[in-house]
Design a protein around this motif. Structure first.
Motif, PDB file in Angstrom:
ATOM      1  N   UNK A 121      12.991   3.485  -7.690  1.00  0.00           N
ATOM      2  CA  UNK A 121      12.929   2.570  -8.830  1.00  0.00           C
ATOM      3  C   UNK A 121      11.806   2.984  -9.777  1.00  0.00           C
ATOM      4  N   UNK A 122      10.645   3.333  -9.220  1.00  0.00           N
ATOM      5  CA  UNK A 122       9.501   3.721 -10.047  1.00  0.00           C
ATOM      6  C   UNK A 122       9.776   5.007 -10.815  1.00  0.00           C
ATOM      7  N   UNK A 123      10.309   6.006 -10.128  1.00  0.00           N
ATOM      8  CA  UNK A 123      10.500   7.291 -10.803  1.00  0.00           C
ATOM      9  C   UNK A 123      11.622   7.249 -11.835  1.00  0.00           C
ATOM     10  N   UNK A 124      12.566   6.321 -11.640  1.00  0.00           N
ATOM     11  CA  UNK A 124      13.678   6.205 -12.582  1.00  0.00           C
ATOM     12  C   UNK A 124      13.423   5.183 -13.680  1.00  0.00           C
ATOM     13  N   UNK A 125      12.240   4.565 -13.654  1.00  0.00           N
ATOM     14  CA  UNK A 125      11.898   3.603 -14.706  1.00  0.00           C
ATOM     15  C   UNK A 125      12.650   2.297 -14.598  1.00  0.00           C
ATOM     16  N   UNK A 126      13.008   1.896 -13.359  1.00  0.00           N
ATOM     17  CA  UNK A 126      13.720   0.634 -13.165  1.00  0.00           C
ATOM     18  C   UNK A 126      12.780  -0.555 -13.074  1.00  0.00           C
ATOM     19  N   UNK A 155       0.822  -1.203   0.000  1.00  0.00           N
ATOM     20  CA  UNK A 155       0.000   0.000   0.000  1.00  0.00           C
ATOM     21  C   UNK A 155       0.860   1.258   0.000  1.00  0.00           C
ATOM     22  N   UNK A 156       1.937   1.239   0.801  1.00  0.00           N
ATOM     23  CA  UNK A 156       2.809   2.407   0.894  1.00  0.00           C
ATOM     24  C   UNK A 156       3.487   2.695  -0.447  1.00  0.00           C
ATOM     25  N   UNK A 157       3.941   1.653  -1.126  1.00  0.00           N
ATOM     26  CA  UNK A 157       4.584   1.834  -2.428  1.00  0.00           C
ATOM     27  C   UNK A 157       3.569   2.341  -3.447  1.00  0.00           C
ATOM     28  N   UNK A 158       2.356   1.818  -3.390  1.00  0.00           N
ATOM     29  CA  UNK A 158       1.318   2.219  -4.346  1.00  0.00           C
ATOM     30  C   UNK A 158       0.932   3.680  -4.187  1.00  0.00           C
ATOM     31  N   UNK A 159       1.075   4.222  -2.973  1.00  0.00           N
ATOM     32  CA  UNK A 159       0.702   5.617  -2.726  1.00  0.00           C
ATOM     33  C   UNK A 159       1.901   6.556  -2.671  1.00  0.00           C
ATOM     34  N   UNK A 160       3.117   6.013  -2.834  1.00  0.00           N
ATOM     35  CA  UNK A 160       4.314   6.848  -2.810  1.00  0.00           C
ATOM     36  C   UNK A 160       4.632   7.423  -1.446  1.00  0.00           C
ATOM     37  N   UNK A 161       4.323   6.673  -0.382  1.00  0.00           N
ATOM     38  CA  UNK A 161       4.483   7.196   0.977  1.00  0.00           C
ATOM     39  C   UNK A 161       5.929   7.557   1.312  1.00  0.00           C
ATOM     40  N   UNK A 162       6.857   6.668   1.042  1.00  0.00           N
ATOM     41  CA  UNK A 162       8.289   6.915   1.271  1.00  0.00           C
ATOM     42  C   UNK A 162       8.608   7.318   2.703  1.00  0.00           C
ATOM     43  N   UNK A 184      -2.835  -0.846  -9.323  1.00  0.00           N
ATOM     44  CA  UNK A 184      -2.178   0.458  -9.472  1.00  0.00           C
ATOM     45  C   UNK A 184      -0.708   0.284  -9.840  1.00  0.00           C
ATOM     46  N   UNK A 185      -0.025  -0.614  -9.130  1.00  0.00           N
ATOM     47  CA  UNK A 185       1.398  -0.824  -9.372  1.00  0.00           C
ATOM     48  C   UNK A 185       1.651  -1.554 -10.682  1.00  0.00           C
ATOM     49  N   UNK A 186       0.799  -2.534 -10.999  1.00  0.00           N
ATOM     50  CA  UNK A 186       0.967  -3.254 -12.265  1.00  0.00           C
ATOM     51  C   UNK A 186       0.859  -2.303 -13.452  1.00  0.00           C
ATOM     52  N   UNK A 187      -0.030  -1.328 -13.345  1.00  0.00           N
ATOM     53  CA  UNK A 187      -0.181  -0.347 -14.433  1.00  0.00           C
ATOM     54  C   UNK A 187       1.037   0.550 -14.574  1.00  0.00           C
ATOM     55  N   UNK A 188       1.860   0.618 -13.511  1.00  0.00           N
ATOM     56  CA  UNK A 188       3.104   1.382 -13.557  1.00  0.00           C
ATOM     57  C   UNK A 188       4.282   0.531 -14.011  1.00  0.00           C
ATOM     58  N   UNK A 189       4.014  -0.725 -14.334  1.00  0.00           N
ATOM     59  CA  UNK A 189       5.076  -1.598 -14.818  1.00  0.00           C
ATOM     60  C   UNK A 189       5.718  -2.467 -13.762  1.00  0.00           C
ATOM     61  N   UNK A 190       5.176  -2.439 -12.538  1.00  0.00           N
ATOM     62  CA  UNK A 190       5.720  -3.275 -11.467  1.00  0.00           C
ATOM     63  C   UNK A 190       5.292  -4.723 -11.697  1.00  0.00           C
ATOM     64  N   UNK A 191       6.202  -5.648 -11.451  1.00  0.00           N
ATOM     65  CA  UNK A 191       5.874  -7.068 -11.527  1.00  0.00           C
ATOM     66  C   UNK A 191       5.323  -7.524 -10.180  1.00  0.00           C
ATOM     67  N   UNK A 192       4.087  -7.999 -10.180  1.00  0.00           N
ATOM     68  CA  UNK A 192       3.473  -8.549  -8.973  1.00  0.00           C
ATOM     69  C   UNK A 192       3.594 -10.069  -9.082  1.00  0.00           C
ATOM     70  N   UNK A 193       4.443 -10.646  -8.244  1.00  0.00           N
ATOM     71  CA  UNK A 193       4.775 -12.061  -8.346  1.00  0.00           C
ATOM     72  C   UNK A 193       4.452 -12.747  -7.012  1.00  0.00           C
TER      73      UNK A 193
END
Length: 208
Positions: free
Chosen positions: A125-130, A107-114, A151-160
């Motif tokens: 990783x997300x902002x740099x396109x990794x 949830x924190x990653x999906x909302x950019x909590x940091x 939300x994360x999958x649409x940003x290119x994150x692999x959900x495994x």
């Protein structure tokens, strides 16, 4: 040696997956930046016999010895070590796996909590396109969990998800763990031989 991989262990069940992933990355010649949440320490104590020192540098030495590595190949970072390479897009590795990944971290990653270094490293990783791989271990999944994954999958994150296959007819828990870790390594583009691949063993799907 390549630029390395960032690995985070969080408070979901599934510590053996995280341990095996780091071991396999080091064996493949990758350097590893390892982040361990406070909740992950609790879970590790419940699921393994591994005793982790509280001090970050002592923990780094203990894990380096545990994996039989040379000093320097594994770097353990504290949860608020903001001056570390993984906190900045100018120096962070371009590959990261959160394994296991708690739904709170998801949830924190999906909302950019940091709010801690794990979340910040993923945000970098997300902002740099990794390449970011999340390995959730939760059941059942609520609509909130699924929305965050989408939300994360649409940003290119692999959900495994940590849900091993059985086509290789595993005889041990280690073989189940390796099946999942092998798939994580595939998505991190790391060569490995952790188990047979579908269609390459006798009978089309098994190495037995």
């Amino acid at each position: 040696m390549r630029e390395g991989v960032t690995v985070a262990w969080t408070g979901a069940s599934g510590s053996p997956y995280g341990l095996r992933l780091v071991e396999a990355l080091l064996a493949a010649g990758e350097s590893v930046h390892l982040l361990i949440s406070r909740a992950a320490r609790v879970v590790l104590a419940e699921e393994t016999d591994l005793a982790l020192p509280g001090n970050t540098r002592a923990l780094e030495r203990a894990l380096t010895d545990h994996f039989g590595e040379q000093p320097g190949n594994l770097r353990v970072l504290g949860p608020e070590e903001w001056t570390s390479p993984v906190a900045s897009g100018s120096s962070a590795p371009r590959r990261m796996a959160i394994c296991p990944c708690s739904t709170g971290t998801l949830a924190a990653v999906a909302t950019g909590a940091s709010d801690n270094l794990i979340e910040r490293a993923a945000d970098v990783i997300l902002k740099e396109g990794g390449r970011l791989v999340l390995v959730p271990r939760e059941a059942p999944l609520s609509a909130i969990h699924l929305e965050n994954m989408l939300t994360l999958a649409r940003l290119g994150v692999t959900i495994l998800p940590a849900s091993p296959g059985f086509y290789h007819r595993p005889a041990t828990i280690d073989e189940l763990v390796d099946q999942v870790v092998g798939r994580i390594l595939d998505h991190l583009e790391v060569e490995h031989e952790l188990g047979p691949r579908w269609g390459y063993g006798p009978e089309g799907g098994s190495s037995r």
